[in-house]
Design an enzyme around this catalytic site. Structure first.
Site, mmCIF file in Angstrom:
data_model
loop_
_atom_site.group_PDB
_atom_site.id
_atom_site.type_symbol
_atom_site.label_atom_id
_atom_site.label_comp_id
_atom_site.label_asym_id
_atom_site.label_seq_id
_atom_site.Cartn_x
_atom_site.Cartn_y
_atom_site.Cartn_z
ATOM 1 N N GLU A 1 65.787 39.631 81.900
ATOM 2 C CA GLU A 1 66.454 38.569 81.154
ATOM 3 C C GLU A 1 67.069 39.148 79.879
ATOM 4 O OE1 GLU A 1 63.419 35.293 80.824
ATOM 5 O OE2 GLU A 1 62.324 36.775 82.023
ATOM 6 N N HIS B 1 67.722 33.554 84.734
ATOM 7 C CA HIS B 1 66.331 33.883 85.072
ATOM 8 C C HIS B 1 66.183 34.230 86.557
ATOM 9 C CE1 HIS B 1 62.026 33.996 84.642
ATOM 10 N NE2 HIS B 1 62.058 33.484 83.419
#
EC number: 5.1.3.3
Length: 381
Positions: free
Chosen positions: A345, A205
């Protein structure tokens, strides 16, 4: 591989390269429960370096040169461990961390597997996001330096998640390998094994700003993005996929050709309103499953830095950090605001355990979960 200790910093030298690359290791402090945390810095011979900590495998810094050769840190983060352990947990922003067991959302914080229902933490409205707290990004991983022919530097991060952890079945043994090559490729390889059927979806992330955090008053709004994706997952008001997969044609989500983020981010579109900006899952145009496919290209017109993202995963979540509300002070005293960064992501589809038409995220004891993502850095000529 030689191991040296210089002024309290452990240096691993990989001598097979003409200009020996190094993996520097130094203390980063201790967690609130007394666990030791180290900081690792991988460097190649082109002025690119990646720093991460054993706490959460968090990427704390990526230094890359711009068109003039000036280095800047292109990821958001904090100055110290407390920021990642306390502030990040409170705000739920997951700066730079490894996400698991299941990245993104699971609807109503529950799923069924082989006739049994498993309940997860509700931490995002009625849903589970990134598997609740503490996630994999809030745990201390075991790190070991590695070396492999043709790669500048490599490190292995390992974590065992016990049966029932976060509500998921099965003991899960996870290994993540970070590597940095002289081709300016930062590779993340994920592997996992279980002792009973479970579901797995891992990602990283990191929040990117190719101008360097705090160096661009427009954040990433002027960044030009191209996505190798012609479809998105339609979501409800809680950003949970409905099961519908829609074409991006004629919508603000069409990044098939290079486009500045600012062009459509404030368009009158219900899906954009749900995410307060871009926070959607794009379905990657995969030439072959299980192989690296191009997912995204990002160009910063200010610094001329570029980043390509390649992955074996079927989708990428592009998030323009519109939940950063100016109340978080990051590294070097920079105040983080909406659209100050871009997360890409790579992952399986959100809520796959509850969506029978989505690709399965089931992992059986006789299988190994494998996923690879590459971030390739450069400059625009």
């Amino acid at each position: 591989m030689k191991k040296l200790a210089i002024l309290g910093v452990t240096v691993y030298s990989f001598a097979q390269l003409a200009n020996a690359a190094t993996l520097n290791v130094k203390s980063y402090g201790t967690t609130q429960n007394g666990q030791k945390v180290d900081l690792y810095t991988m460097s190649n011979n082109n002025g690119v370096s990646v720093s991460f900590i054993s706490f959460g495998g968090v990427i704390t810094q990526i230094l890359t040169p711009d068109a003039q050769g000036k280095q800047n840190n292109i990821v958001l983060g904090f100055d110290d461990l407390k920021g990642y352990e306390v502030t990040d947990t409170k705000e739920g922003i997951h700066f730079g961390g490894l996400i698991g067991r299941y990245a993104n959302r699971i609807g109503n914080a529950k799923f069924s597997l082989d006739g049994k229902t498993y309940n997860l933490e509700k931490n995002n409205g009625p849903n589970s996001l990134h598997s609740g707290n503490p996630g994999f990004d809030k745990r201390v991983w075991q790190v070991k330096p590695l070396v492999s022919k043709g790669e500048t530097v490599k490190a292995s991060l390992k974590l065992t998640s016990p049966n029932g952890d976060q509500g998921f079945p099965g003991k899960l043994d996870v290994e993540v390998i970070y590597s940095l090559s002289d081709q300016n490729e930062f590779k993340i390889e994920y592997k996992a094994k279980t002792d009973q059927p479970t579901v797995v979806n891992l990602t990283n992330h990191s929040y990117f700003n190719l101008s360097g955090a705090g160096n661009n008053p427009y954040g990433v709004l002027d960044h030009v993005v191209q996505l190798n994706a012609g479809r998105i997952l339609v979501t409800d008001q809680n950003s949970l996929p409905t099961g519908e997969i829609a074409s991006v044609a004629g919508t603000p989500f069409d990044f098939r050709m290079p486009k500045a983020i600012v062009k459509d981010i404030r368009a009158n579109n219900q899906q954009l309103a749900y995410g307060y900006g871009y926070d959607q899952t794009w379905v990657i145009n995969q030439k072959s499953q299980g192989k690296l496919n191009l997912a995204a290209i990002v160009v910063d017109p200010k610094s001329k830095r570029t980043m390509q993202v390649l992955t074996t995963e079927p989708s990428v979540q592009m998030y323009t950090a519109d939940h950063l509300l100016g109340n978080i002070v990051g590294a070097n005293g920079v105040l983080y605001r909406q659209a100050d960064a871009l997360a890409l992501e790579t992952q399986h589809f959100p809520d796959s355990p509850n969506q029978p038409t989505f690709p399965s995220t089931r992992l059986n004891p006789n299988q190994t979960y494998n996923s690879v993502t590459v971030f390739k850095f450069g400059v625009q000529k």
